[in-house]
Design a protein around this motif. Sequence first.
Motif, PDB file in Angstrom:
ATOM      1  N   VAL A 175     -55.045  -7.733  52.380  1.00 33.17           N
ATOM      2  CA  VAL A 175     -53.755  -7.126  52.063  1.00 33.17           C
ATOM      3  C   VAL A 175     -52.979  -8.052  51.131  1.00 33.17           C
ATOM      4  N   PRO A 176     -52.015  -7.528  50.381  1.00 35.71           N
ATOM      5  CA  PRO A 176     -51.201  -8.366  49.504  1.00 35.71           C
ATOM      6  C   PRO A 176     -50.351  -9.350  50.310  1.00 35.71           C
ATOM      7  N   PRO A 177     -49.882 -10.423  49.672  1.00 35.41           N
ATOM      8  CA  PRO A 177     -49.062 -11.417  50.364  1.00 35.41           C
ATOM      9  C   PRO A 177     -47.845 -10.787  51.041  1.00 35.41           C
ATOM     10  N   PHE A 178     -47.575 -11.259  52.255  1.00 33.54           N
ATOM     11  CA  PHE A 178     -46.398 -10.905  53.051  1.00 33.54           C
ATOM     12  C   PHE A 178     -46.418  -9.488  53.611  1.00 33.54           C
ATOM     13  N   ARG A 179     -47.469  -8.704  53.297  1.00 33.46           N
ATOM     14  CA  ARG A 179     -47.617  -7.416  53.973  1.00 33.46           C
ATOM     15  C   ARG A 179     -48.442  -7.586  55.230  1.00 33.46           C
ATOM     16  N   GLY A 180     -49.202  -8.669  55.308  1.00 34.82           N
ATOM     17  CA  GLY A 180     -49.795  -9.171  56.518  1.00 34.82           C
ATOM     18  C   GLY A 180     -50.921  -8.393  57.146  1.00 34.82           C
ATOM     19  N   ALA A 181     -51.981  -9.146  57.537  1.00 34.29           N
ATOM     20  CA  ALA A 181     -53.124  -8.555  58.224  1.00 34.29           C
ATOM     21  C   ALA A 181     -53.056  -8.765  59.729  1.00 34.29           C
ATOM     22  N   LEU A 182     -52.213  -9.690  60.180  1.00 35.61           N
ATOM     23  CA  LEU A 182     -52.131  -9.989  61.605  1.00 35.61           C
ATOM     24  C   LEU A 182     -51.259  -8.950  62.307  1.00 35.61           C
ATOM     25  N   ALA A 183     -51.799  -7.747  62.395  1.00 38.99           N
ATOM     26  CA  ALA A 183     -51.078  -6.618  62.984  1.00 38.99           C
ATOM     27  C   ALA A 183     -52.101  -5.618  63.507  1.00 38.99           C
ATOM     28  N   GLU A 184     -51.609  -4.621  64.249  1.00 40.11           N
ATOM     29  CA  GLU A 184     -52.523  -3.638  64.827  1.00 40.11           C
ATOM     30  C   GLU A 184     -52.954  -2.578  63.820  1.00 40.11           C
ATOM     31  N   LEU A 185     -52.080  -2.243  62.878  1.00 43.80           N
ATOM     32  CA  LEU A 185     -52.376  -1.238  61.855  1.00 43.80           C
ATOM     33  C   LEU A 185     -51.841  -1.730  60.525  1.00 43.80           C
ATOM     34  N   VAL A 186     -52.664  -1.679  59.465  1.00 36.77           N
ATOM     35  CA  VAL A 186     -52.234  -2.199  58.165  1.00 36.77           C
ATOM     36  C   VAL A 186     -52.597  -1.231  57.055  1.00 36.77           C
ATOM     37  N   SER A 187     -51.870  -1.352  55.957  1.00 39.05           N
ATOM     38  CA  SER A 187     -52.140  -0.577  54.756  1.00 39.05           C
ATOM     39  C   SER A 187     -52.860  -1.487  53.765  1.00 39.05           C
ATOM     40  N   VAL A 188     -54.067  -1.088  53.348  1.00 34.82           N
ATOM     41  CA  VAL A 188     -54.896  -1.925  52.483  1.00 34.82           C
ATOM     42  C   VAL A 188     -55.130  -1.218  51.151  1.00 34.82           C
ATOM     43  N   PRO A 189     -54.724  -1.810  50.016  1.00 34.08           N
ATOM     44  CA  PRO A 189     -54.954  -1.188  48.709  1.00 34.08           C
ATOM     45  C   PRO A 189     -56.429  -0.847  48.498  1.00 34.08           C
ATOM     46  N   LEU A 190     -56.674   0.276  47.847  1.00 36.66           N
ATOM     47  CA  LEU A 190     -58.051   0.741  47.662  1.00 36.66           C
ATOM     48  C   LEU A 190     -58.912  -0.230  46.859  1.00 36.66           C
ATOM     49  N   ASP A 191     -58.296  -0.998  45.968  1.00 39.00           N
ATOM     50  CA  ASP A 191     -59.090  -1.936  45.166  1.00 39.00           C
ATOM     51  C   ASP A 191     -59.274  -3.281  45.863  1.00 39.00           C
ATOM     52  N   GLN A 192     -58.828  -3.376  47.125  1.00 39.89           N
ATOM     53  CA  GLN A 192     -58.973  -4.617  47.882  1.00 39.89           C
ATOM     54  C   GLN A 192     -59.698  -4.395  49.206  1.00 39.89           C
ATOM     55  N   VAL A 193     -60.494  -3.326  49.282  1.00 41.09           N
ATOM     56  CA  VAL A 193     -61.187  -3.000  50.525  1.00 41.09           C
ATOM     57  C   VAL A 193     -62.571  -2.447  50.195  1.00 41.09           C
ATOM     58  N   ALA A 194     -63.517  -2.676  51.098  1.00 42.55           N
ATOM     59  CA  ALA A 194     -64.893  -2.200  50.897  1.00 42.55           C
ATOM     60  C   ALA A 194     -65.524  -1.920  52.252  1.00 42.55           C
ATOM     61  N   ALA A 195     -66.656  -1.249  52.226  1.00 43.74           N
ATOM     62  CA  ALA A 195     -67.391  -0.990  53.456  1.00 43.74           C
ATOM     63  C   ALA A 195     -67.793  -2.316  54.097  1.00 43.74           C
ATOM     64  N   LYS A 196     -67.628  -2.419  55.398  1.00 44.57           N
ATOM     65  CA  LYS A 196     -67.972  -3.636  56.127  1.00 44.57           C
ATOM     66  C   LYS A 196     -69.482  -3.868  56.117  1.00 44.57           C
ATOM     67  N   PRO A 197     -69.912  -5.119  55.973  1.00 44.19           N
ATOM     68  CA  PRO A 197     -71.345  -5.408  56.099  1.00 44.19           C
ATOM     69  C   PRO A 197     -71.859  -4.952  57.462  1.00 44.19           C
ATOM     70  N   GLN A 198     -72.955  -4.219  57.472  1.00 45.18           N
ATOM     71  CA  GLN A 198     -73.496  -3.703  58.727  1.00 45.18           C
ATOM     72  C   GLN A 198     -74.015  -4.812  59.622  1.00 45.18           C
ATOM     73  N   SER A 199     -74.437  -5.894  59.030  1.00 45.40           N
ATOM     74  CA  SER A 199     -75.043  -6.986  59.803  1.00 45.40           C
ATOM     75  C   SER A 199     -74.016  -7.887  60.469  1.00 45.40           C
ATOM     76  N   LEU A 200     -72.745  -7.709  60.144  1.00 43.40           N
ATOM     77  CA  LEU A 200     -71.705  -8.580  60.679  1.00 43.40           C
ATOM     78  C   LEU A 200     -70.830  -7.851  61.687  1.00 43.40           C
ATOM     79  N   THR A 201     -70.344  -8.596  62.664  1.00 43.93           N
ATOM     80  CA  THR A 201     -69.344  -8.063  63.580  1.00 43.93           C
ATOM     81  C   THR A 201     -68.010  -7.982  62.846  1.00 43.93           C
ATOM     82  N   HIS A 202     -67.033  -7.325  63.450  1.00 45.49           N
ATOM     83  CA  HIS A 202     -65.709  -7.275  62.828  1.00 45.49           C
ATOM     84  C   HIS A 202     -65.131  -8.685  62.683  1.00 45.49           C
ATOM     85  N   GLU A 203     -65.361  -9.535  63.675  1.00 49.03           N
ATOM     86  CA  GLU A 203     -64.856 -10.905  63.595  1.00 49.03           C
ATOM     87  C   GLU A 203     -65.483 -11.645  62.420  1.00 49.03           C
ATOM     88  N   GLU A 204     -66.782 -11.505  62.250  1.00 51.02           N
ATOM     89  CA  GLU A 204     -67.470 -12.189  61.147  1.00 51.02           C
ATOM     90  C   GLU A 204     -67.060 -11.615  59.802  1.00 51.02           C
TER      91      GLU A 204
END
Length: 380
Positions: A96-125
């Motif tokens: 997420v952009p600065p000061f909009r913060g990821a440390l929350a339960e629900l976040v808005s993520v710009p489309l050009d800053q997000v991708a499909a999660k690697p299948q081999s990794l857990t959410h934590e990884e």
Amino acid sequence: MRAAVYDRGCPEGIRVVANRALPAPSKNALLVRVKACGVNPVDAKGVIGDKLPPFMRGFARRLVDGKIAGFDLSGVVEHAPPGCGFAVGDEVYGAVPPFRGALAELVSVPLDQVAAKPQSLTHEEAAALVLPGVTVAQLLDQHGFAAGQHVLVLGASGGVGHLAVQVLRARGAGFVAGVCSAKNAAFCESVGAHAVAAYDADDAEKENNKKIDASDDALVASLRSMVEKNERPFDLVIDTVTSHDARDASCAYERRVRGAKGVLRLADAKARDANVKNKKGSPGEYVVIGGGTAEWLKAGLKRVCGIDLFAKGRELFWIQFPGCRKDLDSLRALADGAEDTSGGIKPRIAQTHPLTSEGARAAFAALHSRRTVGKVVVTP
């Protein structure tokens, strides 16, 4: 919703509130239910605190008070604009952009800053991979890294460093050396370093009553030995240690590496000038990811205006989140082993904490300790 916000009046400058407003749907962003957040040193420093002179840092902390902390996340899509390529229920990771913060339960993520999660990794990884992984991917591309090159990673057991080693190996580096403490040497080798030099080797030798040549410290001697064995100097140094902090400056890594004749390749001036003109790197680059205010100003000018005031062969690299989706896609391919038979990059999770005031403070305290091996993660 719950969110971790900056508060200079609290321990570690962070607390979790329970009544933060939910982000609104957008045609240019996904709403993501967060499963894990990667926490980075920049978060614990209040994002801009380490980029300003000391007399301005208190003012900077007042400016960020109340803002949600964090950049990196992994989670599940709860709302997707039509035709964006994502659907409700997709597992994604991003920043997420600065000061909009990821440390929350629900976040808005710009489309050009997000991708499909690697299948081999857990959410934590996956969350732990974002900022360090994108930093390394962009740094290597910007500095013209090519398969077969020899690279030295300083701070190879840290959050960025241990992923740099893995990405370099997956992208075909000919030789990757890491610098870390003696106790973390085995860890660095386990993530792919061909060789490891201990920065505290002098201390170990003193404890064993061995003589140390004052003209050539043990770290430099170890690096020279690698170069002599390979019959080739290092093409690139990635320094993840140097910062504005006096404790880092005391390491004097750049002076020691550059002062050790033959350790770092000296680039041909004409070739370097041609590469600079074409916005490519060249052999002999020394790249840091932290520094004082003057260095950050130079990095900002280069990123925003294209004006390069750095001395040839040296740069403070500043990550760019807008448009980083392609980097996230590339990292996913490396994590899932799609680009190279040696693929499978995976962050080492050092600590996981809950999204509570106590958990967020424990995460920041771990980063302030400067002794974390791998990554710190917070889970809602």
